[in-house]
Write a protein that holds these residues in place. Structure first.
Motif, mmCIF file in Angstrom:
data_model
loop_
_atom_site.group_PDB
_atom_site.id
_atom_site.type_symbol
_atom_site.label_atom_id
_atom_site.label_comp_id
_atom_site.label_asym_id
_atom_site.label_seq_id
_atom_site.Cartn_x
_atom_site.Cartn_y
_atom_site.Cartn_z
ATOM 1 N N GLN A 1 3.427 1.023 -8.912
ATOM 2 C CA GLN A 1 3.994 -0.113 -9.651
ATOM 3 C C GLN A 1 2.936 -1.157 -10.016
ATOM 4 O OE1 GLN A 1 7.120 -0.957 -6.874
ATOM 5 N NE2 GLN A 1 8.614 0.336 -7.956
ATOM 6 N N GLN A 2 1.838 -1.169 -9.260
ATOM 7 C CA GLN A 2 0.746 -2.110 -9.584
ATOM 8 C C GLN A 2 -0.030 -1.704 -10.826
ATOM 9 O OE1 GLN A 2 -2.116 -2.417 -6.366
ATOM 10 N NE2 GLN A 2 -0.466 -2.916 -4.947
ATOM 11 N N SER B 1 -15.476 2.448 -3.519
ATOM 12 C CA SER B 1 -16.028 1.118 -3.221
ATOM 13 C C SER B 1 -14.892 0.115 -3.072
ATOM 14 C CB SER B 1 -16.941 0.676 -4.365
ATOM 15 O OG SER B 1 -17.206 -0.720 -4.228
ATOM 16 N N PRO B 2 -14.930 -0.699 -2.010
ATOM 17 C CA PRO B 2 -13.926 -1.749 -1.877
ATOM 18 C C PRO B 2 -13.956 -2.699 -3.081
ATOM 19 C CG PRO B 2 -15.142 -1.475 0.163
ATOM 20 C CD PRO B 2 -15.855 -0.639 -0.870
ATOM 21 N N THR C 1 0.819 -1.204 0.000
ATOM 22 C CA THR C 1 0.000 0.000 0.000
ATOM 23 C C THR C 1 0.856 1.258 0.000
ATOM 24 O OG1 THR C 1 -0.097 -0.113 2.382
ATOM 25 C CG2 THR C 1 -1.960 -1.052 1.195
ATOM 26 N N SER C 2 2.177 1.102 -0.139
ATOM 27 C CA SER C 2 2.996 2.306 -0.240
ATOM 28 C C SER C 2 2.693 2.979 -1.574
ATOM 29 C CB SER C 2 4.482 1.949 -0.179
ATOM 30 O OG SER C 2 4.875 1.356 -1.402
ATOM 31 N N PRO D 1 -4.905 2.169 -9.307
ATOM 32 C CA PRO D 1 -5.524 1.469 -8.171
ATOM 33 C C PRO D 1 -6.248 2.432 -7.230
ATOM 34 C CG PRO D 1 -3.207 0.833 -8.411
ATOM 35 C CD PRO D 1 -3.445 1.978 -9.356
ATOM 36 N N ARG D 2 -7.212 1.877 -6.529
ATOM 37 C CA ARG D 2 -8.097 2.624 -5.633
ATOM 38 C C ARG D 2 -7.363 3.519 -4.627
ATOM 39 N NH1 ARG D 2 -10.376 0.452 -0.557
ATOM 40 N NH2 ARG D 2 -12.392 1.448 -0.223
ATOM 41 N N ASP D 3 -6.348 2.961 -3.969
ATOM 42 C CA ASP D 3 -5.700 3.719 -2.896
ATOM 43 C C ASP D 3 -4.896 4.922 -3.384
ATOM 44 O OD1 ASP D 3 -6.759 2.453 -0.703
ATOM 45 O OD2 ASP D 3 -5.233 0.873 -0.685
ATOM 46 N N VAL D 4 -4.612 4.972 -4.680
ATOM 47 C CA VAL D 4 -3.945 6.167 -5.220
ATOM 48 C C VAL D 4 -4.833 7.399 -5.009
ATOM 49 C CG1 VAL D 4 -3.121 7.245 -7.357
ATOM 50 C CG2 VAL D 4 -2.558 4.867 -6.880
#
Ligand code: 3BY
Ligand code: FES
Ligand code: FE
Length: 401
Positions: free
Chosen positions: A11-12, A369-370, A4-5, A20-23
């Motif tokens: 990189q994902q 949304s998860p 989650t860094s 990705p969502r967490d961005v």
């Protein structure tokens, strides 16, 4: 293991796929965005003509940094950290205005526009005002655009200024004024706001007013096939009139200039396609000059038409909250109600901004949304978004590696 860094998330990301969502959601990414982008690069702050005379000031909030931008007695534009050297109160609390000195409202420490503390009462013997000068923020100016950078060692500004100035200067940006400003708070991450701006894939379904005059065609924005003969003829005519028009882009992709024709011989983003202002910004003598588009990441995109211009300024208010300020710019001697009608001038982008705000906010809800997983970009319609995301990922990778 899922990482989650910020770097791990970047990189994902698959090439030409959404991020990705967490961005968009994580506190760590937001802090990294502030540190490595908003506090490390040049950010558009306003226009020189918003500081018309010595004593004029404007303020802005750049992440955690309150900043005041002033025009000094000598006429120079300077910026300072807007935090009192006494006990930290914000010195200048208004959005804009004019005053002889910067007077802190808390205990009246008073600074001149060169940042010197010139008055502080009851401080006793041994108090040396020269130790309490305001700290400057770096300023870069190009064609009426004031940029600030809070980094101790700001990156180069000259390359951008040298590329942008020849495109914007023929529109006489120093002879403009702000006819109208709108401020909108969007409940979305700043990157969703810029991603939305960088494609018109969503225009057909969402922007009926804009599509009266705006051509939804990637060939015109330098991002698709480039050899349409009528487009070439348009660009040639503009360039022959002294208006640089062909795509110019920064080698790292942080800023770009290009000119596009408008639809159906329209000359302005109005409901009827007619000019909103009975003046020209340029003196090219070319009938149809379309719109000059310029963006500079992370926070501005701009349109210069024959009769008016639009500047957009984005500032992050939190990881899921972004402020967007739109300025409608007209020749400084144009008179409202005589030379232009405010509704005619502003209605298309009022509608467009409201539509885009909704898109950004719904996107933020969906991405939150998860169950969200990134999807692929269109290989013809979303090259601009991909260009932004590629810039973002490359910039953050350099900063974090
Ligand atoms: O919002 C913009 O500036 C651009 C132009 C029209 C829609 N969008 C792609
Ligand atoms: Fe500014 Fe006291 S905090 S004068
Ligand atoms: Fe839009």
């Amino acid at each position: 293991m899922t990482t989650t860094s910020t770097l791990g998330l970047i990189q994902q990301r698959k090439p030409r796929w959404a991020m990705p969502r967490d961005v968009y959601l994580s506190d760590e990414v937001y802090q990294d965005d502030l540190k490595h982008i908003w506090y490390a690069t040049w950010v558009f702050a306003g226009h020189t003509f918003e500081l018309p005379k010595p004593g004029s000031f404007i303020t802005m909030q750049l992440g955690d940094y309150p900043i005041v931008i002033v025009r000094t007695k000598a006429g120079v534009i300077k910026a300072y950290h807007n935090s009192c050297k006494h006990r930290g109160h914000r010195i200048c609390t208004e959005e804009k205005g004019s005053s002889a000195m910067l007077v802190c409202p808390y205990h009246r420490w008073t600074y001149d526009y060169d940042g010197q503390l010139v008055f502080a009462s009851s401080m006793g013997a041994g108090f040396d005002p020269s130790e309490f000068k305001l700290d400057e923020v770096a300023v870069g100016i190009a064609a009426s655009y004031i940029y600030v950078c809070v980094a101790d060692t700001p990156p180069d500004f000259g390359t951008f200024a040298a590329m942008m100035t020849p495109f914007v200067a023929p529109h006489n940006p120093d002879d403009l004024k702000v006819a109208h400003t709108s401020t909108s708070i969007e409940e979305g991450n700043w990157k969703l706001v810029f991603e939305n701006n960088r494609e018109c894939f969503h225009c057909d379904a969402n922007h009926p007013e804009l599509l009266r005059t705006y051509e939804e065609n990637n060939a015109v924005s330098g991002l698709g096939g480039d050899d349409d003969p009528s487009l070439m003829a348009f660009l040639d005519a503009c360039e022959a009139g002294g208006l640089p028009s062909r795509l110019a882009i920064d080698e790292r992709g942080q800023f770009r200039m290009t000119r596009i024709p408008l639809l159906n011989q329209a000359s302005s983003y109005t409901m009827d396609g007619k000019p909103a202002v009975n003046r020209r910004l340029d003196t090219s003598g070319v009938d149809e000059i379309g719109a000059l588009l310029y963006f500079h990441y992370p926070n501005t995109w701009n349109h210069f038409m024959a009769d008016h211009a639009l500047s957009f300024q984005m500032l992050p208010l939190g990881k899921g909250k972004t402020q967007l300020v739109t300025r409608w710019l007209v020749p400084k001697d144009a008179v409202e109600g005589v030379d232009y009608d405010l509704k005619h001038l502003t209605e298309v982008w009022y509608a467009t901004n409201a539509q885009d705000k909704r898109l950004v906010e719904e996107c933020q809800i969906g991405v939150s949304s998860p169950h969200y997983t990134p999807g692929p970009y269109s290989d013809t319609e979303e090259n601009g978004v991909c260009q932004f995301v590629d810039w973002y990922c490359a910039h953050m990778t350099r900063a974090l590696s």
